[in-house]
Structure formats: structure tokens, C-alpha cells
Design a protein around this motif. Sequence first.
Motif, PDB file in Angstrom:
ATOM      1  N   ILE A  42      29.601  23.226  48.706  1.00 37.27           N
ATOM      2  CA  ILE A  42      29.034  23.837  47.507  1.00 37.27           C
ATOM      3  C   ILE A  42      30.207  24.171  46.593  1.00 37.27           C
ATOM      4  O   ILE A  42      31.245  24.649  47.050  1.00 37.27           O
ATOM      5  N   ASN A  57      24.879  31.328  45.805  1.00 38.77           N
ATOM      6  CA  ASN A  57      25.413  30.029  45.423  1.00 38.77           C
ATOM      7  C   ASN A  57      25.468  30.005  43.903  1.00 38.77           C
ATOM      8  O   ASN A  57      24.432  30.048  43.235  1.00 38.77           O
ATOM      9  N   ASP A  99      26.142  27.659  41.909  1.00 37.78           N
ATOM     10  CA  ASP A  99      25.598  26.452  41.296  1.00 37.78           C
ATOM     11  C   ASP A  99      24.088  26.533  41.127  1.00 37.78           C
ATOM     12  O   ASP A  99      23.532  26.098  40.113  1.00 37.78           O
ATOM     13  N   THR A 100      23.402  27.083  42.142  1.00 37.66           N
ATOM     14  CA  THR A 100      21.940  27.149  42.105  1.00 37.66           C
ATOM     15  C   THR A 100      21.425  28.532  41.766  1.00 37.66           C
ATOM     16  O   THR A 100      20.229  28.704  41.512  1.00 37.66           O
ATOM     17  N   ASP A 101      22.315  29.542  41.816  1.00 38.64           N
ATOM     18  CA  ASP A 101      21.961  30.940  41.603  1.00 38.64           C
ATOM     19  C   ASP A 101      21.020  31.468  42.681  1.00 38.64           C
ATOM     20  O   ASP A 101      20.356  32.488  42.498  1.00 38.64           O
ATOM     21  N   LEU A 102      20.968  30.780  43.840  1.00 44.11           N
ATOM     22  CA  LEU A 102      20.147  31.210  44.958  1.00 44.11           C
ATOM     23  C   LEU A 102      20.979  32.055  45.916  1.00 44.11           C
ATOM     24  O   LEU A 102      22.190  31.846  46.055  1.00 44.11           O
TER      25      LEU A 102
END
Length: 705
Positions: free
Chosen positions: A568, A600, A602-605
Motif C-alpha cells: 500500500i 490506508n 490511498d483508500t481512506d479506509l
Amino acid sequence: MRSRSRATVAALALVVAGGGMARAQQVPNDQPINVSNDTIVLDELSFTVSKTPQRLIDTLGGVSQVTQADIDRAQPSTVSDLLRTVPGVSTQVSSNDPAQSINIRGLQDFGRVNVLVDGARQDFQVSGHNANGSFYLDPEFINNIDIVRGPISNIYGSGAIGGVASFTTRGIDSILAPGERWGVEQKVGVSSNGLGAFTSTSAGYRYGDIADIYGQFLYRDQGDYRDGSGDRVRDSGSNNFGGLFKFNYHPGDGQTVSLSALSQKFDYSNFGTSDEGSRWRNNVVTSTFTAGYKFESPDNPLMNFNSKVYYSQTDYHQTLVAPDATYAALGAVPGDKLFDRIGTFGFDVYNTSRFTTGAFNHTLTYGFDAAFDRVTTEDHAGGYVSALTPSGDRHLLGAYVQDEVRYGDWLRVQGGLRFDNYGLSGGGYSSSGNHLSPKITVGVTPIKGIELYGTYAEGYRAPSITETLIAGTHPFPAFDIMPNPNLRPEVGHNFEAGTNLKFDNVFRQGDSFRGKLTGFVNNVDDYIDQANVEPGTLVCFIPGLPLNICQNIPGATGVLPAIQYVNIARARLMGVELEGAYDWGGGFVSMAGSHTNGKNLDTDLPLNTVAPNKVSGTLGLRFLEDRLTVGSRVTLVGATSKRVDTPSGGYGLVDVFASYKYNDNVSANFAIDNLFDRRYRAFLDSANSPGLAAKFSLTVKLAGK
């Protein structure tokens, strides 16, 4: 001004009081507590951060310790019992396997937390539905535990972007007081709710100032426990037989040659890591051997030399008892065996030099270390173990230097640099890399008793053998898992700021307050996690049925994507931790708390391994000239839904404890865990945790001079 100062400290105590339990002798009002004897835990010494002795309260970072007094009060059956109140720390436990996995600040698995037993790395890992990185250790062998949160201790080996958990086992000083020459100690313990009984026998002998020898044997037998609703948790029992041996030889002033050996054998049965399917009988043998040499020159402050070589090994044997449809379709029959072994050979050599340049005092530590992992798997029952926990070799090499500079009594600066190199090979693949990890910390004491600090530190974790080489097919449903020799190492960039509080004689002569407050942001580049990759595989959802037949049954087939460990781009973990304690001689109060977020970028998860908020508090009172201590501990854990598959609600636990020391040779401990029989499941655990459990232990010692 004096009353205002006391009120300020009292307010700080309510806000920051935390973590470790406190211990202090009852002293007359005109005498301070002797911090070298029976102390608040934050006054205990730790070697883990800087490899030089330093009180926890003076460490410039998030550092905690579990002491022998904490162990006696908790009467733990697992390591997890000891760590649940440490801020920023959680554990992942499978109810049907006595292995433990440690999570620090939301990071775990594959060496992100460097677990050490007497300085030896514990790198065991087996793929499955539980943690991907665990270790086996009975708490009766433990003398104390040092926890370092974050990559601020990168001189303690490669990979620890989450932190370090350093376990020191018992030794000669565990049973012999100063001046005693020989001793034998017998400890027995029993617990309700299926947690069984144990017996531990220790003996030691001192040959004057020349040498000492220590030995300990342990047997523990546990059955299935019941949760807070009275439901039996299947296969939660196990038994363990282990032994510990230590020998120290002092050939001259300041010199010590040390040897140690620890071996444990765990036996238990289960249905595998998914708690369903085929049934297995498990036999785990884990061993750690160390040899060291230490020389602290009494005349030369430039010489404080330490070296250690070690070998740790975990053998994990599984015997098939009853195959399910998937294994039967592959031809597996009862008696077939699986075998997984990881052996780690390593060494650590360093020296500390103390000197002065002008008005600056230096403590310079420099050295090098190495660890060599070898994983060997054999599978004669389906082939899944050899595919999902692949054989291979990995080396981790490092060199480091760190200087702590002091100016007067108000300024400390720590600067360090670590070089890491790794190489990995197996299954026709190989990878390698290297990195320089800097560290800089500045500590300022504007007012006596208050120290402020800020840190930037990097940590470097090389990919593991499994993450890189895993290649095969998952058991039912059968999707592919692909290798990734192009994995890049993780690099943690940790920013940390904190305050250390240290006050004596706050409300009365001889009392003490200690507190630590820490905030951090850890940005991890190239974080490694599992991801779905294309193309997918057509699979049958009916166990044991051939695909060509399954395709003719409506809804019996589907396409499942392959799984692969990938990088990631960025992950971020941030949070705050607090701990401290107040001791007034006649008792103590302590609290601890932590809050961590991770996602994360990149995904904001959210990251799945970030534990929920946690607050704990302990109150203890001393009676009968400190021979009797009684108290209670409260733990509050917040709800979480970060793991969609196993969301957990918040819960609160109340424990009570009592310790009685009849004399120097006879003592007893009593505790009740989960007093109100609460039904709950700890974060990431595979099953509900134990309900109410009463524990009792008795220790008897004979010793002579």
C-alpha cells in the motif's frame, strides 16, 4: 505557592495517572521512599530503549514495564493477561492455540513488533486464520516485560516499526536475596473455570562472587473454559511442560559470562486455525538458547562491552485425527502429519562509551547485530501448509550508533543512525534491500519534575518469507494465493512528542507521583497487506465435489479473485497514550489509557488491526506492615467495527486481588478475574474470553547463607 503547586500536581495526577501498578514501602513521614528497592513501576530500570540502564520515567518515549509484582498480582495463565492494561498494546489470541501475538499501536504480524526472550528474536509464523506472527511462553517463566511503543528503539534490531516487547526470564535473583547462598522455591497455583493448575519448582546456588546457577521446571494443565454466559469454549485447554536453566560466571572485575536455555512443550487438539473442518492433534516445542559476555571496566568509562549470540526454534507438529470432506478428497487419512519449523540464529555486539566534551556529557552506544531465519515445512496431509507457509531463508544485518548528549540538568539530545540490509530466497525467488534509519530526540526540563520531548525516528521492516514466497491454493473454497518477489520493505516515519512528570513529597513526606503522556504520528511507506488480484478462479462451493460436476448445479460455482501480499502506498497511525501512578506508602492508585487511529491513506479506509480505545485503573491498599495488599482493577474497552467480519461491542471488566506475605519464605496470592462474569470478546480474538475465574497460588521457599 506550595498549596498551588500541590493542587497542580493533583490535577495532573487525575489526568495523566496510568499504566503500571505502583509499589512502595510504608515509610516514616520524614523519609522518602527508597526508589532502589520497592518502587513505583515508572521508577524501574529498563535497558530496552538505549541498551543502557535508564528509569522508565526518564525515557524519552512511550515505554512501559510489567514487573514481578504485577505478575504475582495478576496470576496470569497467558502473556495476554499481563498486557491488557498496558497503553497502546493489545494481543490477538486464538482460544484453541496457546500462542500469543502482540499488537503495538495498531501494528502486528511478520515482525512489526520485535518480540525478544532474553534478547533472542521470536520470529515464528504459520499461515492461517489467526495472527501471522506469534510466540509461545508461559508467564511463570517471566521476571519482567519491557514494552517500547514505536520505532524509537531501532538499535534493538530490524523490523520493529511498531515497537519492541522484551521478555526477561527469571534467574538467580528471583529466588535468592542478597547474602543468600542457596535456595529452593516451590510454587503451586489453581484456578476455576477450566484454567487448571500449575506447579513450578525453582532452585539456585551462588558460588560466592564467582558464579551462580539457576534452574526451573514447570507443568501447567488447562481445560476448556466457559465464557460469561456459561458457554463452553471448545478446545481452549492445553498442557505445557517446560524448563529454564541459567548460569553466570564472573572471571574478573566487571566481567560476566552467561548461558541460558529455555524449552517448552505444548500439547493441545483443535479443528485448525478456522475452528472448523478437519481435527488435529498439535505438539509444539519451542526452545531459546543464549550465550553472552559482558565487560564493564571499573576504571575506564569508555568500555562497557556486551555481546550475545542466540538460537531460537519453534517446531510445530500437527497430526490429522479426523479429515473433513476437503482433506478426504485429497486422500488425507488419520495419522498424516504436517511439520513447520522456524529457526533463528542471531547475535548482537555493542559497546557504550561515556565521556565529556566541554560542558557536554556523552553516552555513546555503537554496535552491530544479525538474525538468520530458516523456515522448513513438510506436508503429508493435503499440501496446504507447505504452500501457505513456504520454506525459505532470510537474513537481517544491521549496524547502529546512538549518542545521548546532556547539557546541565535541563537539556538532553539523542541522535542515532541505523543501517539495515536484508536478503531473502526460496521457491525460485529472491529479494534484497538496505536502508538508513535516523533518529533524533530532544528533551527539555523547563521546571524540575517536568520534562518535554520530541522525537523523529524511522523504522525499517523487510518483507517476511511468507509474504514474499507464499504460493498455492487455499482450502475450501479454493482460491489462489500468489507470491510477490517484488515486495518493497516498509519504512515507518514516526513523529512523537511527550511529557514526563516526576514529583515527590506531593501531599505528604515520602509519597511519589509519576506520569507519562505521549502523542504520536507514524506514517508507514509501502505498508504490506493482502489484496485481491485478477484474474479470478472458478471454484466449487460444495466441499469435495469435482468442478466439472459442480458446474452443472445452479449456484454451486463462482469466481473468486486471487490473493497476494502487496505494498500500500501509505498508511498512517496516530494516537495518544498516558500512564502514571501515585503511591503514598499505605497504598497506590494508577490508571492508563490509549487512543489510536489508523487508515490506508490511498483508500481512506481504516486499518483492521487498530485496537479500540482503552482505559484501566488500579487501586491497592497495604496493611499489616505491608505484608497484605488488597485491591481492584477496572478495565474499560471501547466498541469497534473496524473488522467488519468480527465487530465487537465495548465492555468493562472488574478484577480483585489480594497478596499476603507471611514472611520472606512464604507468600500467597488470590485473585478473581471478570468479577461480574461479563460475556465479551477481546479485539481480534477468535472466541469469547473467559467468564469469572478465581485464582490462588502459594509460594514456599527454603534458603540459606
